[in-house]
Design an enzyme around this catalytic site. Structure first.
Site, PDB file in Angstrom:
ATOM      1  N   ASP A  31      16.105  -7.785  -7.458  1.00 47.13           N
ATOM      2  CA  ASP A  31      15.203  -8.305  -6.425  1.00 47.13           C
ATOM      3  C   ASP A  31      14.097  -9.171  -7.021  1.00 47.13           C
ATOM      4  OD1 ASP A  31      14.529  -8.712  -3.827  1.00 47.13           O
ATOM      5  OD2 ASP A  31      13.492  -6.814  -3.535  1.00 47.13           O
TER       6      ASP A  31
ATOM      7  N   VAL B 290       2.858   1.709  -6.355  1.00 45.94           N
ATOM      8  CA  VAL B 290       2.345   1.378  -7.684  1.00 45.94           C
ATOM      9  C   VAL B 290       0.832   1.593  -7.689  1.00 45.94           C
ATOM     10  CG1 VAL B 290       2.093  -0.386  -9.472  1.00 45.94           C
ATOM     11  CG2 VAL B 290       4.183  -0.292  -8.080  1.00 45.94           C
TER      12      VAL B 290
ATOM     13  N   GLY C  96       0.814  -1.210   0.000  1.00 39.01           N
ATOM     14  CA  GLY C  96       0.000   0.000   0.000  1.00 39.01           C
ATOM     15  C   GLY C  96       0.842   1.252   0.000  1.00 39.01           C
ATOM     16  N   GLU C  97       0.404   2.257   0.755  1.00 37.94           N
ATOM     17  CA  GLU C  97       1.105   3.534   0.781  1.00 37.94           C
ATOM     18  C   GLU C  97       2.439   3.441   1.513  1.00 37.94           C
ATOM     19  OE1 GLU C  97      -1.814   7.165   0.904  1.00 37.94           O
ATOM     20  OE2 GLU C  97      -2.643   5.592   2.195  1.00 37.94           O
ATOM     21  N   LYS C  98       2.674   2.336   2.246  1.00 40.65           N
ATOM     22  CA  LYS C  98       3.927   2.185   2.978  1.00 40.65           C
ATOM     23  C   LYS C  98       5.064   1.684   2.101  1.00 40.65           C
ATOM     24  CE  LYS C  98       1.574   1.224   7.370  1.00 40.65           C
ATOM     25  NZ  LYS C  98       1.383   0.235   8.463  1.00 40.65           N
ATOM     26  N   ALA C  99       4.748   1.266   0.886  1.00 37.60           N
ATOM     27  CA  ALA C  99       5.789   0.785  -0.022  1.00 37.60           C
ATOM     28  C   ALA C  99       6.745   1.923  -0.352  1.00 37.60           C
ATOM     29  CB  ALA C  99       5.160   0.240  -1.299  1.00 37.60           C
ATOM     30  N   PRO C 100       8.054   1.615  -0.485  1.00 38.29           N
ATOM     31  CA  PRO C 100       9.018   2.690  -0.798  1.00 38.29           C
ATOM     32  C   PRO C 100       8.715   3.374  -2.128  1.00 38.29           C
ATOM     33  CG  PRO C 100      10.015   0.506  -1.005  1.00 38.29           C
ATOM     34  CD  PRO C 100       8.701   0.308  -0.334  1.00 38.29           C
ATOM     35  N   ASN C 101       8.193   2.618  -3.075  1.00 39.59           N
ATOM     36  CA  ASN C 101       7.780   3.184  -4.361  1.00 39.59           C
ATOM     37  C   ASN C 101       6.392   2.633  -4.666  1.00 39.59           C
ATOM     38  OD1 ASN C 101      10.416   4.505  -5.259  1.00 39.59           O
ATOM     39  ND2 ASN C 101      11.045   2.423  -4.763  1.00 39.59           N
TER      40      ASN C 101
END
Length: 519
Positions: free
Chosen positions: A205, A94, A87-92
């Protein structure tokens, strides 16, 4: 105009024909930036060498997008459009979105980098173009980028059926069957082999979250892993236990590092769990292969095939990079293991078959036309509920003598049908509307349109088409009748006829906007 004047009424048997050779768009159609692929669903039987001819033909063009376009596509990057696993916690983060100026109305995926992840816009653009040159059916292809101020974004084909991680680790209805796991392994190996042959052997990754499933359920490799998350950032964000040992020593990704990561994905497919490679290798050396296998498969796999995959995983996870196989070795080993080549991926995944709507015509569409072009039956239902019977005005002129008890009973049946239709009790609505229609004293194009939608929602497209045609016969210039025919024809895989019908409906709407009667 429309089915009422076509062979559909004269030859009822044609209602039952299906045309699996129609495609919605041909390769010569260029709608703004995006060019629709005309390859059709990927055939599992083409998983071998002959299927690896990449190239730009049939794939979306690569473009530079403005930030305004991507904001409009995602409702100003609304959190409702986030598809990142974290969600919004992802570093980038999508997002999914739809380009407003794309007549095909296809979904896209947009990766929004953190601010200043790529300070040099030229460097970012050059990297994006390098990845954007790749075009292959095993890859979720990069179709564009955006550099606007500090903003850096990548735009890719959208894959609607989740990630391998979701299907392996967080499944709800069924686990992935063995034959499908073998297909995933081969398809991703083919994707890596293609990228390597095109001079892009590095993948950052690689893990189960980087494997995506397209509209047909076929696995594809996310193009986002072909670029780092930032110019100077790490290539691996996963637990160190899953990181190639040479990366821990020197911080550099090599083609051999990608093979190591592929080995961890093979372990995921075999075990249904995210097992640290060192632990898995100890079990493999101890001949405890069966203990590693996913218990949810309940023994429905070939031990010989599993042994081959375990051996390949063990080779990929060798400590010394030079002892690992290359991408061609992966394909060569996995291709002979494919044992259900004629079964579509969506069947093995247990997901619904993807259904294309007819292409959007050139004329601007009303909400009804838009909903029909997207095959959005829920939206069509809401519109028909809101429209009520305003389009029936003038279709019936009743004398005083006709207001009999039978008439009152008939209108009561329609009223019960309307309540059921509103409450989404579609089978009840069909019964009530049928009582109204069978009396025959009063004809209503709206009732035919409503019953047509009920039939569609009950998976009876033949009956839906007949009702839509009857609505047109009652009211020849009613665009809703044409729209309902378009949806029914698309459900019957008669895509060319559906496209023609959608265009007729849009033309009628344009005529109405110039002063004619229609809806």
């Amino acid at each position: 105009m429309g089915c009422c004047e076509s062979t559909f009424l004269r030859r009822p048997d044609s209602l039952h024909k299906t045309n699996h050779h129609h495609h919605l768009y041909n390769n010569n159609t260029n709608t703004n930036r995006l060019t629709q692929t005309n390859n059709g669903p990927s055939s599992p039987s083409n998983a071998g060498k002959d299927s690896l001819a990449g190239g730009a033909a049939g794939f979306p063009d690569f473009s530079e997008f403005s930030l305004a376009e991507l904001k409009a596509a995602t409702n100003n990057f609304s959190s409702d459009f986030i598809v990142s696993e974290c969600g919004e916690k992802a570093p980038n983060v999508v997002y999914k979105g739809r380009l407003q100026n794309d007549n095909n109305r296809r979904w896209i995926a947009i990766k929004k980098f953190t601010r200043l992840a790529w300070p040099d816009p030229k460097q970012f653009a050059d990297e994006a173009r390098g990845v954007g040159n790749l075009r292959h059916k095993r890859v979720a292809n990069l179709i564009g980028y955006c550099c606007d101020g500090d903003e850096r974004l990548l735009v890719a084909e959208y894959m609607p059926n989740d990630t391998l991680a979701k299907h392996l680790f967080h499944w709800e209805n069924q686990t992935i069957e063995w034959a499908m796991r073998l297909r995933v392994a081969l398809y991703i190996a083919e994707a890596l082999d293609y990228c390597s042959s095109e001079g892009r052997p590095l993948y950052h990754d690689l893990n189960a979250y980087r494997v995506l499933f397209d509209e047909n359920g076929d696995p594809r490799l996310s193009c986002f892993g072909l670029m780092k998350n930032s110019r100077d950032g790490k290539s691996y964000s996963t637990n160190l236990a899953y990181t190639p040992p040479e990366y821990l020593r020197n911080g550099r990704v090599t083609p051999e590092s990608v093979i190591f990561s592929f080995g961890t994905v093979l372990l995921d497919l075999l075990s249904g769990k995210h097992i640290p490679p060192s632990h898995a290798l100890d079990m493999i050396r101890g001949k405890n292969i069966l203990l590693l296998m996913d218990s949810h498969l309940e023994g429905h796999f070939s031990s010989e095939e599993a042994t081959v995959v375990f051996d390949l995983a063990s080779q990929c996870l060798q400590y010394e990079p030079r002892e690992r196989p290359n991408t061609k070795d992966l394909v060569t080993t996995l291709a002979p293991l494919q044992n259900k080549p004629d079964v579509p991926s969506y069947v093995m995944l247990g997901i619904p078959k993807h259904e294309e709507g007819p292409p959007t015509p050139q004329q601007p569409l009303s909400p009804m036309g838009d909903a029909c072009s997207r095959m959005d039956l829920t939206a069509i239902h809401q519109i028909l509920v809101m429209t009520h019977y305003k389009d029936d005005e003038g279709t019936n002129e009743l004398s005083f003598q006709e207001w009999t008890q039978q008439m009152r009973d008939m209108l009561e049946a329609r009223k019960r049908g309307d309540v059921a239709f509103r409450d989404k009790e579609f089978k009840t609505a069909i019964d009530c509307y049928s009582q109204f229609i069978d009396v025959g004293t009063m004809v209503s194009p709206t009732v035919y349109a409503r019953r047509s939608l009920c039939y569609l929602l009950c998976d009876q497209p033949d009956a839906a088409l007949r009702d839509a045609m009857q609505a047109q016969c009652v009211y020849p210039d009613w665009s809703t009748a044409f729209y309902m025919q378009a949806v029914a024809l698309a459900k019957l895989d008669m895509q060319k006829d559906a496209a023609d019908m959608l265009n007729e409906a849009a033309a009628l709407e344009e005529k109405r906007q110039r002063g004619g009667r229609g809806s």
